[in-house]
Design a protein around this motif. Structure first.
Motif, short mmCIF file in Angstrom:
data_model
loop_
_atom_site.label_atom_id
_atom_site.label_comp_id
_atom_site.label_asym_id
_atom_site.label_seq_id
_atom_site.Cartn_x
_atom_site.Cartn_y
_atom_site.Cartn_z
N PRO A 19 0.83 -1.19 0.00
CA PRO A 19 0.00 0.00 0.00
C PRO A 19 0.87 1.25 0.00
O PRO A 19 1.98 1.24 0.50
CB PRO A 19 -0.80 -0.11 1.32
CG PRO A 19 -0.67 -1.53 1.74
CD PRO A 19 0.65 -2.01 1.21
N LEU A 20 0.33 2.32 -0.55
CA LEU A 20 1.07 3.58 -0.56
C LEU A 20 1.37 4.02 0.85
O LEU A 20 2.34 4.72 1.10
CB LEU A 20 0.24 4.65 -1.28
CG LEU A 20 0.96 5.95 -1.58
CD1 LEU A 20 2.07 5.73 -2.60
CD2 LEU A 20 0.02 7.01 -2.07
N ALA A 21 0.54 3.63 1.81
CA ALA A 21 0.76 4.04 3.19
C ALA A 21 2.06 3.49 3.74
O ALA A 21 2.49 3.86 4.81
CB ALA A 21 -0.39 3.56 4.07
N PHE A 134 7.79 5.67 1.65
CA PHE A 134 7.05 4.53 1.10
C PHE A 134 8.05 3.43 0.75
O PHE A 134 9.05 3.68 0.07
CB PHE A 134 6.31 4.92 -0.19
CG PHE A 134 5.25 5.96 -0.03
CD1 PHE A 134 4.63 6.21 1.17
CD2 PHE A 134 4.86 6.70 -1.14
CE1 PHE A 134 3.64 7.17 1.29
CE2 PHE A 134 3.86 7.66 -1.03
CZ PHE A 134 3.26 7.90 0.17
N LYS A 372 4.96 8.62 4.79
CA LYS A 372 3.92 7.82 5.42
C LYS A 372 3.03 8.70 6.29
O LYS A 372 3.47 9.71 6.85
CB LYS A 372 4.55 6.74 6.30
CG LYS A 372 5.37 5.71 5.54
CD LYS A 372 6.03 4.74 6.50
CE LYS A 372 6.89 3.73 5.76
NZ LYS A 372 7.61 2.83 6.69
N GLU A 375 -2.39 11.01 5.16
CA GLU A 375 -3.77 10.97 4.68
C GLU A 375 -4.59 12.15 5.20
O GLU A 375 -5.34 12.79 4.44
CB GLU A 375 -4.45 9.65 5.09
CG GLU A 375 -3.85 8.41 4.45
CD GLU A 375 -2.83 7.75 5.36
OE1 GLU A 375 -2.10 8.49 6.07
OE2 GLU A 375 -2.75 6.51 5.36
N TYR A 391 -3.63 9.77 -4.12
CA TYR A 391 -3.21 8.84 -3.07
C TYR A 391 -3.92 7.49 -3.22
O TYR A 391 -3.29 6.44 -3.12
CB TYR A 391 -3.51 9.45 -1.71
CG TYR A 391 -3.03 8.63 -0.53
CD1 TYR A 391 -1.77 8.85 0.01
CD2 TYR A 391 -3.83 7.65 0.04
CE1 TYR A 391 -1.32 8.10 1.09
CE2 TYR A 391 -3.39 6.89 1.11
CZ TYR A 391 -2.14 7.12 1.63
OH TYR A 391 -1.70 6.37 2.69
N SER A 395 -2.20 3.99 -3.94
CA SER A 395 -2.24 3.05 -2.81
C SER A 395 -3.06 1.81 -3.11
O SER A 395 -2.85 0.77 -2.49
CB SER A 395 -2.79 3.75 -1.57
OG SER A 395 -4.12 4.18 -1.77
N THR A 396 -3.98 1.90 -4.07
CA THR A 396 -4.85 0.74 -4.35
C THR A 396 -4.52 0.06 -5.67
O THR A 396 -5.07 -1.00 -5.95
CB THR A 396 -6.33 1.16 -4.36
OG1 THR A 396 -6.55 2.12 -5.42
CG2 THR A 396 -6.74 1.77 -3.03
#
Length: 443
Positions: A19-21, A134, A372, A375, A391, A395-396
Motif C-alpha cells: 500500500p502507498l501508506a 514509502f 507515510k 492521509e 493517493y 495506494s490501491t
C-alpha cells in the motif's frame, strides 16, 4: 535476466502488493549555478516549473540556513534540457554533487560505471531516512540490491484530465472504456474541439498512451517484459494490438492538430485544456499544480475533471493499475569531494525529509509527498479532493508501472522515444516499431 532487471521487477511486484501508506519523503530545489558555488560547497541540479521549483528552492534555502557542514548551490533546468545536460556532465566527470533522476535504467548505468556512490551503508546507519518513506519507492534506486539513489518528493501517477465545460457542451460524459473514448473523437471534432491535447514534440508524453494501452490490452506481465528488456517483448501479439490501437486513435483525429509541434516543457498541452481548445489531456499528476496556477479559475470553477485511464474491453490488464513515477531520486556523484558528499548526505537526511517541505508540496504544488501517514493532511488541504484521488490511485493500484524511458537503459530509452514519435506520425507501422525496439533491448 540480470539482477538489476530483477530489482526493477521486484519494485513493480512490490508496488502491486505494498500500500502507498508504506512509503515516504519530500523535495529539493534552487537557482544559482555550479560556477557560483563557493569552494567546498556542494551542487544540486533539478527541474524548473512552478510551483514545484519554488518548493525545491525553499528546501535548499532552509537547509543552507541551518547547515553546519556547508551549503548547496542549486541550478534549475527544463525537463528535456536537463536530461541532455546531466548525461553530458556525468560523462565528462563534471556532474553536480546531487544528481536528480527518476530511478531505473539511468541509475543502473551510472552505478555500473562507478559514477555514483553506493549509499547502502549510510541508509542502514540512518534508518529514520528509510523508515519515513514509502517502501515501494526505494526499488527503482536499487542496483544489485544496493541503494544508489534515495527517493524524494512526490508520487506521480499518470492521470486523464478532462474539461467538464466542453463535455457538457457536447452533451457527453468522460470515457470509462476505450470504445467510449474512440466514440467521443468525432463528437468533439464535429463541434470544432480537439478531443485530446498532446505535447507530441516532447515524445515522453506520447509514451504515456502506449504504456497504458499495453497495460490495459496486454496486461502486467507484458508491461514488465518491456521494463525488464526481455527478448522480443515488443513482438507479443497483444502489445502489437496496443500499438495498432494507438495509431487508430491518431488516424481518427484524436489528437489536437499539429500535436507533433506542441512542447510539454512550456505547458502548452495543459493550456489547450484549460483554454477550452481540447477536451482531454493524459499527463502526470504533477500537472495539477501548474494547471491551477496558470489556468485562471479553471480549477476553482470545477471545470477540471480527473480520472484513471479507460479500460479496454476484453483486455488482459485491469482498470485499476497505473503507470508513472513512484518517486523522484537523488544520487551522489562519485567525483564529488568528501566535503561535498558530507553536505549531500546531510541534505538527504535533513533537507528533503522535513515536514515543512512535505506540507509545501501538498499545499503549494498540489502533489502527494511520499511520506507515510499523510492521509489527514491530504484530506484537509485546499486541493484535498485531487490529492486524495492521487493517493488512492497509487495506494490501491494492483500494479504501478515505472515509466519505460526511466526503467530501461538511456540508450534503449532514446530509441524508444524516437520510434514512438514515428509511430504517432504514422511513418512506421507497429511491426517495424517492435522490430526496432527488440533490436536494442538490453543495450
Amino acid at each position: 535476466m540480470d539482477q538489476n532487471r530483477s530489482s526493477r521487477r521486484s519494485f513493480l511486484t512490490l508496488a502491486l502488493a505494498t500500500p502507498l501508506a508504506a512509503t515516504a519523503l519530500a523535495s529539493c530545489g534552487g537557482s544559482s549555478g555550479p560556477g557560483q558555488a563557493a569552494e567546498g560547497d556542494a551542487t544540486i541540479w533539478f527541474l524548473t516549473g512552478a510551483p514545484k521549483e519554488e518548493v525545491r528552492q525553499q528546501s535548499v534555502d532552509s537547509f543552507n540556513e541551518s547547515s553546519e557542514v556547508g551549503d548547496l548551490a542549486a541550478t534549475a533546468y527544463q525537463n528535456d534540457a536537463y536530461k541532455t545536460k546531466i548525461r553530458t556532465a556525468i560523462g565528462a566527470g563534471q556532474a553536480p554533487t546531487l544528481i536528480f533522476s527518476w530511478g531505473g535504467g539511468s541509475v543502473r548505468d551510472w552505478a555500473e560505471a562507478g559514477q555514483i556512490e553506493d549509499l547502502t551503508t549510510w541508509v542502514e546507519e540512518n534508518p529514520e531516512v528509510r523508515d519515513r518513506l514509502f517502501d515501494a519507492a526505494w526499488i527503482p534506486g536499487l542496483v544489485d540490491e544496493k541503494i544508489y539513489a534515495v527517493p524524494h518528493e512526490t508520487v506521480q501517477p499518470v492521470v486523464l484530465y478532462t474539461n467538464g465545460k466542453l463535455f457538457e457542451q457536447v452533451g457527453a460524459q468522460p470515457p470509462t472504456t476505450w470504445d467510449e473514448l474512440m466514440a467521443l473523437v468525432p463528437v468533439f471534432n464535429d463541434a470544432g474541439i480537439a478531443p485530446i491535447s498532446l505535447a507530441g514534440q516532447s515524445r515522453w508524453t506520447t509514451m504515456m498512451w502506449l504504456e497504458f494501452l499495453v497495460q490495459r490490452v496486454a496486461g502486467t506481465d507484458a508491461y514488465l517484459a518491456i521494463n525488464n528488456s526481455q527478448p522480443d517483448a515488443w513482438s507479443n501479439p497483444d502489445v502489437l494490438q496496443a500499438l495498432t490501437m494507438a495509431q487508430d486513435l491518431v488516424r481518427a483525429g484524436g489528437f489536437v492538430e499539429g500535436f507533433n509541434s506542441v512542447v510539454a516543457d512550456q505547458n502548452a498541452d495543459q493550456a489547450l485544456l484549460y483554454t477550452d481548445r481540447a477536451a482531454m489531456l493524459l499527463q502526470g499528476s504533477w500537472c495539477y499544480g501548474s494547471i491551477k496556477a496558470d489556468g485562471g479559475d479553471f480549477v476553482s470553477s470545477g471545470n477540471l475533471g480527473f480520472q484513471s485511464f479507460p479500460v479496454v474491453t476484453g483486455g488482459k490488464g485491469d482498470g485499476l493499475s497505473t503507470v508513472g513515477n513512484p518517486a523522484q531520486y537523488y544520487s551522489i556523484s562519485s567525483n564529488a569531494t568528501d566535503e561535498q558528499k558530507e553536505i549531500a548526505r546531510a541534505y538527504l537526511a535533513d533537507g528533503v525529509l522535513t515536514e515543512e517541505i512535505a506540507q509545501a508540496f501538498i499545499e503549494e504544488a498540489g502533489e502527494v509527498p511520499i511520506l507515510k501517514g499523510v492521509e489527514d493532511q491530504l484530506a484537509e488541504a485546499p486541493d484535498g479532493e485531487f490529492l486524495t484521488f492521487v493517493y488512492e490511485i497509487a495506494s490501491t493500484a494492483p500494479f504501478f508501472g515505472q515509466s519505460w524511458d526511466q526503467a530501461i537503459s538511456p540508450t534503449a530509452a532514446e530509441e524508444l522515444l524516437t520510434n514512438i514519435a514515428q509511430l504517432f506520425q504514422l511513418s512506421i507501422d507497429p511491426q517495424t516499431f517492435a522490430n526496432n525496439m527488440n533490436a536494442v533491448a538490453g543495450q
